[in-house]
Motif scaffolding. Structure first.
Motif, PDB file in Angstrom:
ATOM      1  N   PHE A 504      41.535  -7.021  10.621  1.00  0.00           N
ATOM      2  CA  PHE A 504      41.909  -8.399  11.226  1.00  0.00           C
ATOM      3  C   PHE A 504      42.960  -8.815  10.441  1.00  0.00           C
ATOM      4  O   PHE A 504      43.974  -9.374  10.839  1.00  0.00           O
ATOM      5  N   ILE A 505      42.707  -8.569   8.875  1.00  0.00           N
ATOM      6  CA  ILE A 505      43.823  -8.953   7.886  1.00  0.00           C
ATOM      7  C   ILE A 505      45.068  -8.636   8.137  1.00  0.00           C
ATOM      8  O   ILE A 505      46.178  -9.056   8.164  1.00  0.00           O
ATOM      9  N   ALA A 506      45.023  -7.357   8.376  1.00  0.00           N
ATOM     10  CA  ALA A 506      46.388  -6.338   8.545  1.00  0.00           C
ATOM     11  C   ALA A 506      47.057  -6.879   9.905  1.00  0.00           C
ATOM     12  O   ALA A 506      48.299  -7.209   9.748  1.00  0.00           O
ATOM     13  N   THR A 507      46.211  -7.160  10.744  1.00  0.00           N
ATOM     14  CA  THR A 507      46.897  -7.550  12.110  1.00  0.00           C
ATOM     15  C   THR A 507      47.687  -8.929  11.938  1.00  0.00           C
ATOM     16  O   THR A 507      48.841  -9.351  12.204  1.00  0.00           O
ATOM     17  N   GLN A 508      47.008  -9.863  11.398  1.00  0.00           N
ATOM     18  CA  GLN A 508      47.452 -11.083  10.846  1.00  0.00           C
ATOM     19  C   GLN A 508      48.695 -11.091  10.024  1.00  0.00           C
ATOM     20  O   GLN A 508      49.636 -11.890   9.947  1.00  0.00           O
ATOM     21  N   ILE A 509      48.694 -10.188   9.065  1.00  0.00           N
ATOM     22  CA  ILE A 509      49.725 -10.097   8.150  1.00  0.00           C
ATOM     23  C   ILE A 509      50.938  -9.774   8.750  1.00  0.00           C
ATOM     24  O   ILE A 509      52.209 -10.329   8.577  1.00  0.00           O
ATOM     25  N   THR A 510      50.939  -8.560   9.935  1.00  0.00           N
ATOM     26  CA  THR A 510      51.870  -8.486  10.403  1.00  0.00           C
ATOM     27  C   THR A 510      52.544  -9.396  11.469  1.00  0.00           C
ATOM     28  O   THR A 510      53.729  -9.511  11.807  1.00  0.00           O
ATOM     29  N   VAL A 511      51.454  -9.432  12.581  1.00  0.00           N
ATOM     30  CA  VAL A 511      52.040 -10.401  13.914  1.00  0.00           C
ATOM     31  C   VAL A 511      52.072 -11.640  13.633  1.00  0.00           C
ATOM     32  O   VAL A 511      53.146 -12.458  13.975  1.00  0.00           O
ATOM     33  N   THR A 512      51.127 -12.129  12.963  1.00  0.00           N
ATOM     34  CA  THR A 512      51.134 -13.689  12.840  1.00  0.00           C
ATOM     35  C   THR A 512      52.168 -14.197  11.744  1.00  0.00           C
ATOM     36  O   THR A 512      52.766 -15.257  12.061  1.00  0.00           O
ATOM     37  N   SER A 513      52.559 -13.390  10.947  1.00  0.00           N
ATOM     38  CA  SER A 513      53.676 -13.613   9.941  1.00  0.00           C
ATOM     39  C   SER A 513      55.165 -13.600  10.829  1.00  0.00           C
ATOM     40  O   SER A 513      55.850 -14.379  10.454  1.00  0.00           O
ATOM     41  N   ALA A 514      55.102 -12.596  11.554  1.00  0.00           N
ATOM     42  CA  ALA A 514      56.328 -12.593  12.398  1.00  0.00           C
ATOM     43  C   ALA A 514      56.419 -13.952  13.421  1.00  0.00           C
ATOM     44  O   ALA A 514      57.590 -14.584  13.728  1.00  0.00           O
ATOM     45  N   ILE A 515      55.393 -14.323  14.085  1.00  0.00           N
ATOM     46  CA  ILE A 515      55.413 -15.378  14.736  1.00  0.00           C
ATOM     47  C   ILE A 515      55.629 -16.761  14.013  1.00  0.00           C
ATOM     48  O   ILE A 515      56.390 -17.533  14.416  1.00  0.00           O
ATOM     49  N   LEU A 516      54.887 -16.939  12.958  1.00  0.00           N
ATOM     50  CA  LEU A 516      55.294 -18.097  11.839  1.00  0.00           C
ATOM     51  C   LEU A 516      56.873 -18.155  11.609  1.00  0.00           C
ATOM     52  O   LEU A 516      57.316 -19.103  11.488  1.00  0.00           O
ATOM     53  N   VAL A 517      57.183 -16.808  11.414  1.00  0.00           N
ATOM     54  CA  VAL A 517      58.888 -17.115  10.924  1.00  0.00           C
ATOM     55  C   VAL A 517      59.608 -17.670  12.308  1.00  0.00           C
ATOM     56  O   VAL A 517      60.684 -18.214  12.015  1.00  0.00           O
TER      57      VAL A 517
END
Length: 882
Positions: A504-517
């Motif tokens: 879950f953390i790995a997914t958030q680091i990858t996808v959520t970070s891209a969305i936030l950017v």
């Protein structure tokens, strides 16, 4: 497939509910029918027993009365009250209400009450069904989310069911107040009609109160069920993330064996599917592929055709503006990603529509297409932000070498995370052991953690004075430590057995970070486009300026709205994506969005954004219709009828007031604002007017008229009575006028409405000025007129159209009077023009010798000079004639 599965389950539920409701409805109807028959039979037996006891045997031989005959009849003194179902005539209202609440409706129940009872009965059955479904799917988070939405909808229906009975309850209370209390002991008895009506109203009031109580109980039960579903889903989420797995060599060995078996099973499954599709469904397969390629070509060509100005870089622009960089990064990421998403959805749709996909292959195809979209999105976003090949378009200040090196770990994390989900979907489709999925997630988490730790050793930072091709320096200590700690924490979490949490953390680091950017870039783009003068530099701004000839102020207003629109687009599109990444379901987001748009509660006030938007749109539509009606009546009806201009203006103004008022009322009603509250305010205002607010209200209404009609505006030069000056501010109570001596006068609006007001600059600033010239009789009048024309024509600020005019105005004692009339574009500059003309007239007449040897007198007989002699500025306060 998930959508089809949900539809199938909902259809099964609906069929079971209909069967259950049908069965319950029949049994309940039969019970009520039997109760009516038993009630009628008991009344008949009681009446017969009383008659037999009195010695009358004739009644015992009569046939038993029917239900219709016995229902309105109440026994005067029942022999056994405890065994009779019919209440006594003198029963208390509470007893009647209790019986009504127990299921015995009043004799004359209103249709509204009957309808509400039916709705609550149906809601009760639906609530029981939802409770049963919740108990059956306690481990399915998706189904629980759907059930939560249904429970919320049912709660609204329960509350709405009792609302129509409130007006009837108010009517009953008012009628009972009119009837008054029943007569006490020693008082004369009242009419039987009044007694019966009071009993009927009391019974109906009791039934409504019982129905309201039932609705409240059902609403409480629905709320409890919703809270229970929420708690269950929270527990499922927590258990999924915090579930511990024993990571050991035996587990990894078992996973390796399972991987080999899964690879062979996948090969057989895909090979068999391709063989079957090619041999037996070749035409559908080729048709689906062809249509998918056509859709891809359509989205690609259409996207670049429509959005090429915001997607293409100008290769010759080596120093683009920051707004241009932000705009290109945002739109070049969003629009191609949307096009690729549409292509993936259309491809899956065509393959499913032609029945090419098998149930075990469909999830694999779906997750593969989704993974492709996500990888494209992350790669496109990283390329737009870092721009490794064009440093002039780079949004962050990193070196060329650092930008290229950062692209590799970013794409690698996205690829590893996507492969993890793809392999997990394959394992689920093929029915592989759970240990295989855990092992894949374990390996993916370890790899992503190592990639994060490796990013700490990249040296991309540049100093302010270094070029982009410089070697670069290390990250600031905070950023490098963050990469190291985050990667180490991810690896430690996976090694400790919490593989689900690590994934879950790995997914958030990858996808959520891209969305936030992307969200951050979008917000910066909206902020940049709303700055003053920025929208005029955009493609849309240049088009609007060229098409509609807009001024810079109007373009800035469009830029403000464009910035707000970008904010709304970014937040409404990407916030749901972030919520879905964090475990929320589509049903949750839809429910929250519905509540935000329709039910924002602030205390006891409920605000509906949809209602407000509908009200604004209806008001705007009404305003446009009003203006169209004004133009149509004025240009077609009154112009052809040759109506007087003043009458036409009055009719046009009246239609405008009436149309805007009606549009305002419609808009307020659509927005959900209770007009009765406005009636109370109007009543209170009328009362205040009667007690001495006439002047205030008169000034207020006059101010509204001035603001709507605009007989003068800020900056106009007006004259009202003895007050003359420039309008500085118009409020709803008073108007501020600044005189030529820079004195501010607050003039009540009612005076400006009721008195005559002269406006020198109402339509435009064009003004006329006169200069009187007096010469002796020895002068040639024609030469004087000719010279005055020449002097006026030589001045650059005097208009040629209307042309200057010279008049021979009077014969006086020993002199002749001429008047030079000129027009200037700005009446405020007329004083300086007159001064120039006086000097020119004096010099020219002196050179021409006009008036010699008699004295020549040149004077301006306008009364402004008298005011100027009192200390005012002559060039400003001299009187003009419009």
């Amino acid at each position: 497939m998930h959508l089809f599965a949900v539809m199938h389950v909902q259809t099964g539920h609906r069929r079971s509910l209909e069967g259950f409701c049908a069965a319950q409805g029949l049994s309940k109807g039969r019970k009520l029918h039997l109760l009516d028959k038993l009630r009628a039979l008991s009344i008949a037996l009681s009446f017969g027993a009383l008659t037999l006891a009195a010695g009358g045997y004739a009644v015992a031989q009569e046939p038993a009365p029917s239900v219709e005959q016995t229902r309105p009849v109440a026994p005067a003194a029942p022999a056994q009250p405890a065994q009779s179902d019919q209440p006594a005539p003198q029963a208390e209202p509470a007893q009647r209400a209790e019986q009504t609440g127990a299921g015995q409706a009043p004799d004359a129940a209103s249709p509204v009450l009957q309808q509400a009872e039916g709705q609550l009965a149906q809601a009760d059955r639906e609530l029981k069904r939802l409770i049963e479904r919740t108990n059956a799917v306690e481990d399915d988070d998706a189904m629980l989310a759907e059930l939560r939405v249904q429970v919320d909808e049912l709660s609204k229906q329960i509350i709405a069911a009792s609302v129509p009975t409130r007006p009837r309850l108010d009517e009953i209370k008012a009628r009972l107040t009119e009837l008054g209390d029943p007569p006490g002991e020693g008082q004369p008895p009242e009419d039987a009609v009044i007694t019966d009506e009071r009993k009927r109203l009391l019974a109906e009031r009791g039934a409504i109160n019982a129905l309201t109580g039932k609705a409240e109980n059902l609403s409480i039960e629905a709320r409890k069920l919703a809270n229970r579903i929420t708690a269950t889903r929270r527990a499922i989420f927590s258990n999924t993330l915090l579930r511990h797995t024993d990571v050991s060599a035996a587990m990894l060995s078992e996973a390796i064996t399972a991987t080999m078996h899964e690879a062979m099973a996948l090969s057989r499954s895909i090979g068999g599917w391709l063989t079957f599709a090619w041999n037996y469904k070749r035409v559908p397969l080729l048709s689906a592929i062809f249509l998918s390629l056509c859709a891809a070509l359509l989205f690609l060509v259409g996207g670049y055709r429509l959005f090429s100005p915001v997607l293409m870089r100008d290769e010759e622009d080596d120093e683009p503006t920051y707004f241009r960089q932000l705009s290109l990064a945002f739109w070049s990421t969003l629009i191609p990603t949307l096009a690729l998403t549409a292509f993936a959805m259309s491809s899956y749709f065509f393959l499913s529509s032609f029945n090419v996909l098998r149930p075990d292959i469909a999830p694999i195809v779906a997750i593969t297409l989704a993974m492709g979209v996500v990888l494209f999105f992350i790669a496109r976003l990283a390329g737009a932000v870092l721009s490794p090949h064009r440093s002039s378009w780079r949004l962050v200040r990193v070196s060329d070498r650092g930008a290229k090196m950062l692209m590799v770990p970013i794409f690698a994390m996205a690829l590893v995370n996507g492969l993890d989900y793809l392999l997990g979907s394959i394992s689920e489709s093929l029915g592989s052991p759970v240990v295989l999925t855990i092992a894949k997630s374990f390996v993916a988490s370890i790899i992503i953690g190592l990639i994060l730790m490796s990013m700490a050793w990249i040296r991309p930072v540049l100093r302010a004075d270094e070029p982009y091709d410089a070697p670069g320096h290390a990250w600031p200590r905070v950023i490098s430590l963050s990469f190291l700690l985050l990667g180490a924490a991810l690896i430690a979490t996976a090694l400790s057995g919490y593989v689900g949490l690590a994934r879950f953390i790995a997914t958030q680091i990858t996808v959520t970070s891209a969305i936030l950017v992307t969200v951050y870039i979008g917000l910066l783009t909206g902020k940049s486009v709303s700055k003053q003068g920025a929208f005029a530099e955009t493609v849309a701004g240049r088009y609007l300026e060229r098409r509609f000839h807009l001024e810079p102020v109007a373009l800035d207003q469009f830029g403000l709205f464009a910035g707000l629109g970008i904010y709304v687009l970014v937040l409404s599109f990407f916030i749901p994506l972030i919520l879905m990444q964090w475990g929320f379901k589509t049903a949750d987001i839809e429910s929250w969005a519905y509540q935000v748009l329709t039910e924002i509660r602030i205390g006891t006030i409920t605000i509906s954004l949809v209602g407000i938007l509908a009200g604004v749109l209806l008001f705007a539509l009404g305003y446009l219709v009003t203006r169209w009606v004004q133009r149509w009546i004025d240009g077609n009806v009154m112009e052809r009828s040759r109506v007087d201009a003043g009458v036409r203006n009055s009719i046009r103004t009246g239609i405008g007031y009436m149309g805007v008022g009606i549009a305002g009322l419609i808009g307020l009603s659509a927005a959900g604002i209770d007009l009765s509250s406005l009636a109370l305010v109007a009543g209170a205002l009328s009362l205040g007017v009667g007690f001495g607010l006439q002047n205030i209200v008169s000034n207020f209404v006059s101010g509204l008229i001035l603001l709507v009609e605009r007989p003068f505006k800020v900056g106009d030069w007006i004259v009202s009575g003895t007050t003359e000056g420039f309008v500085r501010r118009i409020s709803v109570r008073a108007t501020e006028i600044e005189t030529f001596q820079h004195q501010s006068i607050m003039m009540p609006n009612s005076l400006l409405i009721n008195a005559s007001v002269g406006n020198w600059t109402h339509r435009n600033k064009l003004g006329r000025s006169e200069i009187a010239v007096t010469v002796t009789y020895a002068s040639d009048p024609r030469r004087v007129i000719e010279l005055l024309y020449e002097i006026a024509a030589a001045h650059p600020m005097i208009l040629k159209n209307p042309a200057p005019n010279v008049g021979f105005t009077a014969f006086q004692d020993e002199r002749m009077t001429f008047e030079l009339r000129i027009y200037v574009a700005d009446v405020l500059t007329a004083g300086g023009v007159r001064n120039d003309l006086r000097v020119a007239i004096y010099e020219r007449f002196r050179d021409e010798g006009i008036g010699a040897p008699f004295p020549m007198k040149v004077e301006d007989v306008t009364p402004e000079e008298e005011a100027g002699s009192a200390g005012a500025e002559p060039s400003v306060i001299e009187k003009e004639k419009a």
